[in-house]
Design an enzyme around this catalytic site. Structure first.
Site, mmCIF file in Angstrom:
data_model
loop_
_atom_site.group_PDB
_atom_site.id
_atom_site.type_symbol
_atom_site.label_atom_id
_atom_site.label_comp_id
_atom_site.label_asym_id
_atom_site.label_seq_id
_atom_site.Cartn_x
_atom_site.Cartn_y
_atom_site.Cartn_z
ATOM 1 N N ASN A 6 -6.204 -2.769 2.619
ATOM 2 C CA ASN A 6 -6.168 -4.212 2.795
ATOM 3 C C ASN A 6 -7.585 -4.748 2.890
ATOM 4 O O ASN A 6 -8.464 -4.109 3.470
ATOM 5 C CB ASN A 6 -5.412 -4.593 4.072
ATOM 6 N N ARG A 20 0.818 -1.212 0.000
ATOM 7 C CA ARG A 20 0.000 0.000 0.000
ATOM 8 C C ARG A 20 0.853 1.265 0.000
ATOM 9 O O ARG A 20 0.582 2.203 -0.749
ATOM 10 C CB ARG A 20 -0.973 0.004 1.180
#
Length: 89
Positions: free
Chosen positions: A37, A19
């Site tokens: 996530n 990320r």
């Protein structure tokens, strides 16, 4: 013209700085949206920006950062959304 895509990435993509690396790439490509996530171990990404920059970002997401092992990437164009930056959720 700005477009938006929702992207689903599967594989070893959590716990490998996916990320935060995606955020840096998005900033480099002037893309807004988010990376988050999912509970099943995958990552979901929303990309909003110029089509050529989105294409470059999709190519990067197909392999991700060095530690990642991307098994599959699925994406679809979605309705345009207004985001002013790229966030991590």
């Amino acid at each position: 013209m700005n477009v938006c895509y929702k992207v689903h990435i599967s594989g070893k993509v959590q716990g490998v700085y996916f990320r935060s690396s995606a955020q840096q790439q998005a900033i480099d490509y002037s893309i807004s949206g988010y990376a988050r996530n999912l509970s099943n171990g995958d990552v979901e990404v929303l990309l909003c920006g110029e089509q050529s920059n989105i294409d470059n970002m999709l190519a990067w997401l197909a392999h991700g950062p060095e530690q990642a092992e991307v098994d599959s990437i699925d994406y679809e164009q979605v309705a345009r959304q207004e985001h002013h930056f790229f966030s991590i959720g």
